[in-house]
Scaffold this motif. Structure first.
Motif, PDB file in Angstrom:
ATOM      1  N   LEU D  25       0.811  -1.220   0.000  1.00  0.00           N
ATOM      2  CA  LEU D  25       0.000   0.000   0.000  1.00  0.00           C
ATOM      3  C   LEU D  25       0.841   1.265   0.000  1.00  0.00           C
ATOM      4  O   LEU D  25       0.410   2.287  -0.521  1.00  0.00           O
ATOM      5  N   VAL D 161     -11.428  18.623  -7.067  1.00  0.00           N
ATOM      6  CA  VAL D 161     -11.627  17.795  -5.885  1.00  0.00           C
ATOM      7  C   VAL D 161     -11.729  18.716  -4.668  1.00  0.00           C
ATOM      8  O   VAL D 161     -10.923  19.627  -4.517  1.00  0.00           O
ATOM      9  N   PRO D 162     -12.735  18.487  -3.816  1.00  0.00           N
ATOM     10  CA  PRO D 162     -12.856  19.344  -2.625  1.00  0.00           C
ATOM     11  C   PRO D 162     -11.570  19.291  -1.791  1.00  0.00           C
ATOM     12  O   PRO D 162     -10.929  18.238  -1.705  1.00  0.00           O
ATOM     13  N   LEU D 164     -10.904  19.123   1.233  1.00  0.00           N
ATOM     14  CA  LEU D 164     -10.822  18.155   2.328  1.00  0.00           C
ATOM     15  C   LEU D 164     -10.516  16.754   1.816  1.00  0.00           C
ATOM     16  O   LEU D 164      -9.990  15.918   2.530  1.00  0.00           O
ATOM     17  N   MET D 165     -10.877  16.487   0.570  1.00  0.00           N
ATOM     18  CA  MET D 165     -10.698  15.145   0.039  1.00  0.00           C
ATOM     19  C   MET D 165      -9.331  14.947  -0.590  1.00  0.00           C
ATOM     20  O   MET D 165      -8.937  13.824  -0.870  1.00  0.00           O
ATOM     21  N   GLN D 166      -8.655  16.029  -0.872  1.00  0.00           N
ATOM     22  CA  GLN D 166      -7.430  15.892  -1.657  1.00  0.00           C
ATOM     23  C   GLN D 166      -6.396  15.045  -0.940  1.00  0.00           C
ATOM     24  O   GLN D 166      -6.319  15.037   0.278  1.00  0.00           O
ATOM     25  N   THR D 168      -4.515  11.702   0.325  1.00  0.00           N
ATOM     26  CA  THR D 168      -4.735  10.304   0.697  1.00  0.00           C
ATOM     27  C   THR D 168      -6.211   9.952   0.806  1.00  0.00           C
ATOM     28  O   THR D 168      -6.612   8.848   0.441  1.00  0.00           O
ATOM     29  N   ALA D 169      -7.018  10.870   1.307  1.00  0.00           N
ATOM     30  CA  ALA D 169      -8.429  10.537   1.491  1.00  0.00           C
ATOM     31  C   ALA D 169      -9.041  10.099   0.169  1.00  0.00           C
ATOM     32  O   ALA D 169      -9.656   9.029   0.073  1.00  0.00           O
ATOM     33  N   LEU D 170      -8.853  10.899  -0.871  1.00  0.00           N
ATOM     34  CA  LEU D 170      -9.436  10.540  -2.164  1.00  0.00           C
ATOM     35  C   LEU D 170      -8.787   9.273  -2.709  1.00  0.00           C
ATOM     36  O   LEU D 170      -9.466   8.404  -3.261  1.00  0.00           O
ATOM     37  N   LEU D 172      -7.657   6.800  -1.134  1.00  0.00           N
ATOM     38  CA  LEU D 172      -8.227   5.623  -0.462  1.00  0.00           C
ATOM     39  C   LEU D 172      -9.606   5.297  -1.022  1.00  0.00           C
ATOM     40  O   LEU D 172      -9.948   4.135  -1.220  1.00  0.00           O
ATOM     41  N   ILE D 173     -10.395   6.334  -1.275  1.00  0.00           N
ATOM     42  CA  ILE D 173     -11.727   6.077  -1.824  1.00  0.00           C
ATOM     43  C   ILE D 173     -11.595   5.474  -3.225  1.00  0.00           C
ATOM     44  O   ILE D 173     -12.302   4.517  -3.576  1.00  0.00           O
ATOM     45  N   ILE D 174     -10.667   6.002  -4.017  1.00  0.00           N
ATOM     46  CA  ILE D 174     -10.458   5.429  -5.350  1.00  0.00           C
ATOM     47  C   ILE D 174     -10.088   3.957  -5.207  1.00  0.00           C
ATOM     48  O   ILE D 174     -10.636   3.088  -5.889  1.00  0.00           O
ATOM     49  N   ALA D 175      -9.154   3.697  -4.277  1.00  0.00           N
ATOM     50  CA  ALA D 175      -8.739   2.311  -4.061  1.00  0.00           C
ATOM     51  C   ALA D 175      -9.941   1.477  -3.643  1.00  0.00           C
ATOM     52  O   ALA D 175     -10.104   0.333  -4.084  1.00  0.00           O
ATOM     53  N   GLY D 176     -10.807   2.038  -2.799  1.00  0.00           N
ATOM     54  CA  GLY D 176     -11.986   1.304  -2.350  1.00  0.00           C
ATOM     55  C   GLY D 176     -12.905   0.958  -3.508  1.00  0.00           C
ATOM     56  O   GLY D 176     -13.401  -0.160  -3.604  1.00  0.00           O
ATOM     57  N   ILE D 177     -13.109   1.924  -4.400  1.00  0.00           N
ATOM     58  CA  ILE D 177     -14.003   1.651  -5.529  1.00  0.00           C
ATOM     59  C   ILE D 177     -13.358   0.632  -6.463  1.00  0.00           C
ATOM     60  O   ILE D 177     -14.017  -0.283  -6.960  1.00  0.00           O
TER      61      ILE D 177
END
Lengths: 339, 451, 233, 192, 217
Positions: D25, D161-162, D164-166, D168-170, D172-177
């Motif tokens: 990761l 991209v908002p 707050l999301m910029q 690692t947060a985003l 991780l979400i990309i990885a999740g999807i």
């Protein structure tokens, strides 16, 4: 004589615009889907309508809550969440509890769109993100299909719809396997006429092949969809499933069944063609479609799940930036771009 | 995604492009009228592409109509002539069509003059060699009349080893509203064919083709009627599509060949000339009239009486408009040139120049921009771009200010035809974003920054 | 942040010293590890053995003693430890040493990842009498029913594996060689059946119905010395 | 043969090292900003994975059978020195390849996918061929995830991209999807 | 240590919990962070093992730093860490075989947790034993905190329980995806989102306080 000199604007040319607007394009898809919605209500009763309304509400409310107040008006007017909610709703099984549908709508807009920066920034089809989330979260509820009924049961709303939030639903109708499930687990085919008309079990909007094609033709006429993507999906799914059918006609269904069963038509016409998450260039569209068709046949034929359209599209969504990158159109007067 | 258009399958078109409504019906049947002489004329020194001309007259000097008032500042530059008999009253900065102040010669017309051209000297073009011919073209101040105003003599200066075989006359007039070329073809076919004859002989081209869009059947018919068997000229009817009038698109449409990027039509043995340019050449050799007037279409929903006019260069837009009834009160914007590629003007006091093909007045209906939505990558702009660029990506890169990455996407090949902006359902001003990016890139490269 | 302290040694140490310090560290670390290993070994061994015993006893009801057996050169021979492979199984005996049946480990791909299981087989009756999933990563709530759903597991407590086990739709089991699939987890159910079928084809001809080898005395714990090579994750 | 195909497909798609096992990761989230970098890192990692599988098999067969308690420490030492050795070898043999991979090799040492591979291969008792196929599948899966991620991330640079999301947060979400999308491969080739 | 004089013991301990949290701020140790947090108990055990390894190695590194040659320090750190991990691995296997089975290969993988090596290189090798241990404890606790947060969210939603104690009764419909890999990614992403949001809010609040103070002066 010039009586009064107007305050002249200095707006750059071109002064002319064609009439199509983005909200209008979204609305076109809605219009194309109206027969499909009606068919869903016909086959699955008023409950279908409730489900659709719930996903749309889930999406819109999420959008409203998490959009900064100053941007709300523009965002809410572009019709895109309205469409996402509808598309998601049409992929749900008819007996899904409403609270799950609401959650799905919220996930579709929240995870599928807002987090990326809103319309145009998301890289995965929001409706499918919502559906994948639901399928991963509630695998049983999402694969419990109720049989298609008829107008006689029009007002019979299934009890499972009203399961309390966070509670396991109790199903009062006997569940029925979808044509794909029958094919995969019991090697039973379903008549093509049933698939075309749609009185089989399945997701709300996926059962009626004819109406889905009709809506697709409308969109084609309105030039709202890239005809290459569905064409490529149909062609490659038919080709690959045909090859498998030749090898083993008992285990694998023929191309026609492949095309008209499950959500292949729905996915190919309404999901894969989402412009935001599909490649821009014509060549890219072909590759994208062929990839989806191949993955559908792969997952249906060799995977653990009877249906693979959603995953196939999501996977190709993930590959879209790469496809776009390597299929830049050849610029006028230049040799083909290498890499 | 919309190239289902069966037109693509027919011979004689380029790929992609758009179909804006033509709006030509208001002026298409109106004969060209002459605007009477006014009292003041403003001749900017830079009316053409290239170096500005250098004045050769002084303030207070008396001029006759057609007298040279400025000479070329460089090879890519040309002569200017006085549009009227009168007197120089000022040489200095004046309001230019782009909103800035640029050097110009202001001339006061002599109200009592007859405004006749001085008796023509005999210029027997048949006796001229190519060099002398090119000199004559420059001497007449002739530039491309389609809008770009590129000095014609430069175009005819063919480098050693190259040979023009094809003369392509551009009668496409693909910009909506404009009918000046159309009227010229209908009203002066003899002059046009005579210009073609001159060019064919002097450039040594084998044949000439006049490309006319199919929405001008009368022009095609009249031109065909006037063809003589001695002259190898063909009139080609082209499917209606914007931007057919762009040089490289016209070549693709007529000959089916793409001009390689970075090369010129002459590398394929082709020279493209606007009908206005060809007529101006004929006029110079026939009557000795240099380029001191041109045909201008006044149109648009804001124009009280749309017209086709012969306007002496240097006439202010205000005078032209007031001749044909002025502007309606709903007018919000006035554009010089066509509605797709022309430029808006901030003041009506700017002059008509050599490249001015139209004066168009627009009302709220056209100027109200739709609300801008995010790009949904629908691909309509890709289907529109005649250069097969990726305007969607260019616009997104421009918005993220990643200008140097735009070079990888060939932003420099963009001719700013505006098809992408026209077609964008999200109302994104793509071509403006591209212009900004190009400016930035040009600025950066001037400063020698690595880009 | 904090001011970093310059590292104490500023002089370049010779390479001998480097090697020495590494060797020393390795030595000390080795000693520490061996110490812990020795200290925990009995417990770990006991745990493993208990786990195995429990599993074997579960799939072979009525067994009191067990012995690890290996198929070597055409016959089953008692072995001690060593790698568990396709040739290993466990014999289950009554307290006076009569063979009851065999507990056979088998594995194969499931829905998500490899499923590892143990099934009890009675050679005389040619019957399967128990099945225990040792390891799987099947979907929680669905595929994990292959061990959580006792109704499904009960399918295997009286099952005839010949000619082959068939998976049928839930509630339609009608023959002794049929298994009711789990609704919604057909693939996982089928995977279990397939794993057993494959193992059965391999083992069936090798298993004599009389005791091929008596259990070694005092051997109930099934000595598992050394590394348990197929560690149960 | 069938078994080998399944090992490969499983490591590549069904149980993708990154998206299902969460191995590797750090580079997946940290170094996936650029497409060409990601691709090269993927190749370099695949190469090291294969070498590691070889080493792990050797250690398991000849050394750890006698001293199982040294497993972890010998793996980590062998991996670290292998990477170092490969680095030197590549530098000498192919400067061009070194230039392409060079800076990534040290990064690979701390990539838990390498150690994870060795441990998984041991736990599952893979023989040499199985181990190599497993390493190839895992490496290909890692490369696939890296390349997809890099493509997606490059694209997000052009969108709003908002704040707050910029970062690692985003990611991780990309990885999740992506991980959700890869769930579609579950059961692939296991039921046939 | 002389330079330790300006260190504050409390600060060194607390910083790892929030301000320099290894997961939320430094984005380290993602692999165990996501792999073992499908239940609260697994998360806690993993946190405990990490705590043990980190404190142990920081203590050793800080005490032995005089004798550690610079050139081979990384190798030595790795040997030290691997030793502690092996110790933890065997102890868990002996004491909690059930949990060890669930954590599986991820206990040995603590070696590859870059947070641990990072603390040795960045802190323990440069400071006294007392501060090194405090720093290690703070960081490991911060790590455990993050693990626990993620683990409990995933267990509560994904299984309807916490520490295997059912919270919502039998009819609770579990959100299966939460204990699957995508749920790990998405939940951590959302937790980071909330963390970012809180950080921004806190920063804004501090600014307001500072402004208010400036005005009163």
């Amino acid at each position: 004589m010039i009586k009064k000199e107007p305050d002249l604007l200095i707006q750059a040319t071109p002064m002319l615009r064609q009439e199509m607007t983005t909200p209008r394009a979204m609305l076109d898809v809605w219009i194309a889907l109206i027969p499909v919605i009606l068919a869903a209500v016909w086959f699955f009763g008023v409950g279908a309508l409730l489900l659709l309304l719930t996903t749309i509400a889930g999406g819109l409310m999420t959008e409203w809550v998490f959009t900064p107040a100053d941007k709300r008006r523009g965002v809410m007017r572009d019709n895109s969440s309205l469409l996402t909610g509808l598309l998601l709703g049409l992929t749900l099984p008819p007996g899904l509890p409403l609270w799950m549908a609401f959650l799905g709508g919220a996930a579709a807009i929240g995870l599928g769109k807002l987090i990326w920066g809103g319309l145009g920034s998301n890289l995965f089809n929001p409706a499918l993100v919502g559906r994948a989330f639901l399928l991963g979260t509630f695998p049983i509820a999402m694969t419990t299909w109720s049989p298609a009924m008829g107008p006689g049961h029009f007002f019979e709303v299934q009890g499972s719809l009203f399961a309390l939030p966070f509670q396991t639903p109790v199903y009062d109708a006997v569940s029925a396997a979808t044509p794909l499930g029958l094919m995969k687990f019991e090697q039973q085919s379903t008549a093509l006429s049933k698939l075309l008309i749609g009185n089989t079990s399945g997701s709300l909007g996926e059962t009626s092949g004819l109406l889905l094609l009709l809506g697709g033709l409308f969109l084609l006429w309105r030039r709202d969809l890239d005809w290459r993507i569905p064409t490529a999906i149909f062609a490659s799914a038919a080709l690959f499933s045909g090859l498998l059918y030749l090898v083993n006609p008992v285990q694998f269904p023929g191309p026609l069944f492949t095309l008209f069963s499950g959500s292949l038509l729905f996915g190919a016409i309404y999901m894969a063609t989402d412009p935001v998450t599909s490649p821009l260039s014509p060549r890219g569209a072909w590759i994208f479609g062929i990839g989806i068709g191949f993955l559908i046949v792969l997952i249906r034929g060799f995977g653990g799940l009877p249906e693979g359209v959603m995953y196939a599209i999501l996977l190709m969504n993930g590959a879209t930036p790469l496809i776009d990158r390597y299929t830049q159109p050849r610029v006028f007067g230049r040799q083909a771009r290498s890499g | 995604m919309h190239s289902l258009n069966p037109m693509n399958l027919l011979r004689g078109s380029f790929r992609h492009g758009v179909h804006p409504a033509a709006h030509k019906e208001q002026t298409v049947d109106l004969p060209i009228q002459r605007v009477p002489f006014g009292d003041r004329y403003l001749m900017p020194l830079g009316q053409h592409i290239g170096a500005p001309s250098k004045p050769v007259v002084g303030v207070g000097q008396r001029l006759y109509r057609g007298q040279i008032i400025a000479e070329p500042g460089a090879f890519v530059s040309t002569f200017l002539h006085s549009p009227v008999t009168g007197r120089v009253i000022d040489i200095g900065p004046h309001r230019h069509t782009d909103g800035t102040f640029k050097p110009a010669i202001e001339i006061e017309a002599d109200p009592y003059a007859t405004q006749q051209l001085p008796p023509a000297q005999t210029r027997d073009w048949k006796k001229l060699d190519i060099t002398a011919f090119i000199g004559e073209v420059q001497r007449a101040g002739i530039v491309g009349m389609g809008g770009a105003a590129f000095p014609a003599h430069v175009k005819y200066s063919i480098p050693e080893g190259q040979q023009i075989t094809e003369l392509l006359v551009n009668g496409a007039e693909c910009e909506p509203y404009l009918t000046n070329d159309h009227r010229l073809m209908v009203e002066r076919p003899e002059a046009l064919l005579r210009g073609i004859e001159i060019l064919l002989e002097k450039l040594g081209a084998a044949r000439a083709t006049i490309g006319v869009e199919a929405n001008k059947p009368d022009a095609i018919e009249i031109l065909r009627d006037h063809l003589s068997p001695d002259l190898p000229v063909e009139v080609v009817s082209l499917p209606v599509k914007y931007p057919q009038g762009a040089e490289k698109m016209l070549i693709k449409a007529v000959y089916g060949q793409e001009v390689p990027a970075g090369q010129l039509p002459r590398d394929l043995g082709v020279t493209v000339n606007n009908v206005g340019t060809v007529v101006a050449i004929a006029d110079w050799f026939d009557t000795g009239m240099p380029l001191i007037e041109r045909v201008v279409t006044v149109s648009g929903p804001g124009a009280a009486y749309p017209s086709n006019l012969i306007v002496p260069l240097g006439t202010s837009v205000r005078d032209v408009l007031s001749f044909c009834g002025g502007l309606r009160s709903e007018t919000r914007e006035v554009v010089m040139g066509g509605p797709m590629m022309g430029s808006p003007i901030a003041s009506l006091d700017v002059p008509v120049m050599k490249g001015t093909s139209g004066i168009l007045a627009f009302t709220n209906t056209e100027t109200l921009r739709p609300p801008e939505y995010p790009c949904i990558r629908c691909g309509r702009c890709l289907e529109a771009c005649p250069y097969f660029l990726n305007p969607s990506r260019l616009a997104r890169l421009a918005k993220a200010r990643l200008f140097s990455e735009m070079k990888d996407y060939r932003v420099q090949d963009c001719v700013e035809c505006g098809s992408c902006t026209f077609t964008c359902p999200s109302g994104i001003p793509i071509v403006q974003l591209i212009r900004t990016a190009k400016d930035n890139l040009a600025h950066a490269s001037r400063k020698g920054e690595p880009t | 942040m904090n001011q970093p302290v310059p590292l104490p040694s500023t002089r370049e140490p010779g390479s001998v010293r480097l090697v020495l310090s590494l060797a020393l560290a390795g030595l000390i670390s080795g000693i520490a590890i061996i110490g812990v290993y020795e200290a925990t070994l009995p417990t770990i061994t006991a745990n493993k053995a208990r786990e195995l015993r429990e599993a074997v006893f579960k799939v072979l009801p009525g067994v009191a003693r067990m012995q690890r057996l290996e198929f070597i050169e055409g016959s089953l021979q008692p072995t001690e430890g060593g790698a568990v492979n396709d040739q290993t199984l466990y014999g289950g005996y009554t307290s006076n040493g009569d063979l009851v049946g065999y507990a056979i480990p088998a594995d194969g791909p499931g829905f998500q990842d490899t499923i590892r299981l143990l099934y009890g087989y009675l050679p005389k009756e040619r019957k399967i009498v128990g099945m225990e999933i040792l390891e799987s990563r099947e979907t929680p709530g669905l595929g994990d029913k292959i061990y959580k759903d006792l109704v499904f597991v009960a399918n295997f407590s009286n099952l005839v594996p010949d000619p082959e086990i068939l998976t049928v739709k839930k509630g339609t089991r009608s023959a002794a060689n049929e298994v009711d699939a789990i609704t919604g987890a057909t693939i996982s159910s089928k995977a279990v059946v397939r794993i057993i079928n494959e193992a059965h084809i391999r083992w069936q001809p090798r298993l004599p119905s009389v005791a091929p080898a008596m259990p070694l005395p005092d051997n109930e714990t099934g000595p598992e010395t050394g590394k348990p090579p197929r560690e149960i994750r | 043969m069938n078994e080998l195909v399944w090992i490969f497909i499983s490591a590549l798609l069904v149980n993708n090292f990154v998206l299902a096992y969460f191995l590797g990761l750090c580079p997946f989230l940290g170094v996936s900003g650029r497409l060409d970098t990601s691709f090269r890192l993927g190749l370099a990692t695949t190469f090291v994975l294969v070498i590691t599988a070889l080493c792990a098999w050797f250690l398991n067969t000849y050394i750890l059978i006698h001293a199982p308690y040294l497993r972890l420490i010998s793996f980590i030492v062998v991996i670290a020195s292998t990477v170092q050795f490969i680095e030197m070898a590549i530098k000498k043999l192919s400067p061009a390849l070194f230039k392409a991979l060079g800076i990534f090799l040290p990064l690979i040492t701390t990539n838990c996918a390498i150690l994870g591979l060795a441990i998984f291969a041991t736990n599952r008792g893979y023989d040499l061929v199985e181990g190599l196929i497993f390493a190839l599948g895992a490496g290909a899966g890692f490369t696939l995830a890296m390349v997809l991620m890099a493509g997606l991330r490059e694209e997000t640079e052009l969108s709003d991209v908002p704040a707050l999301m910029q970062g690692t947060a985003l990611n991780l979400i990309i990885a999740g999807i992506l991980s959700m999308a890869f769930m579609g491969f579950a059961g692939l080739f296991s039921s046939t | 240590m002389e330079t330790d004089k300006n260190l504050d013991a409390y600060q060194e301990f607390v910083k790892g919990l929030w301000r320099d949290n290894p997961v939320f701020v430094q984005v380290l140790g993602m692999c165990p962070m996501l792999a073992v947090t499908n239940s609260a108990i697994n998360a806690l055990v993993m946190g405990g093992a990490t705590l043990f390894v980190l404190i142990g190695s920081s203590f050793l590194v800080a005490s032995l730093k005089k004798w550690i040659p610079k050139q081979v320090r990384i190798s030595l750190y790795i040997i030290i860490i691997a030793t502690f991990v092996t110790v933890a691995d065997y102890s868990l296997l002996a004491l909690m075989p059930g949990v060890h089975k669930e954590l599986g290969a991820f206990i040995p993988l603590i070696v590859a947790n870059c947070m641990i090596l990072g603390r040795q290189e960045a802190f323990a090798s440069r400071h006294g034993v007392r501060f090194a241990v405090l720093d290690a404890a703070g960081m490991a606790l911060g790590f455990t905190l993050a693990l626990f947060a993620l683990g409990s969210v995933r267990e509560i939603l994904g299984n309807g329980s916490l520490f295997n104690i059912p919270l919502f009764g039998d009819t609770f419909e579990p959100w299966v995806i939460m204990i699957l890999p995508p749920g790990g990614f998405i939940t951590l992403g959302l937790i980071l989102l909330v963390f970012n949001w809180a950080a921004v809010r806190k920063q804004r609040f501090m600014q307001q306080v500072a402004e208010a103070e400036r005005e009163t002066l």
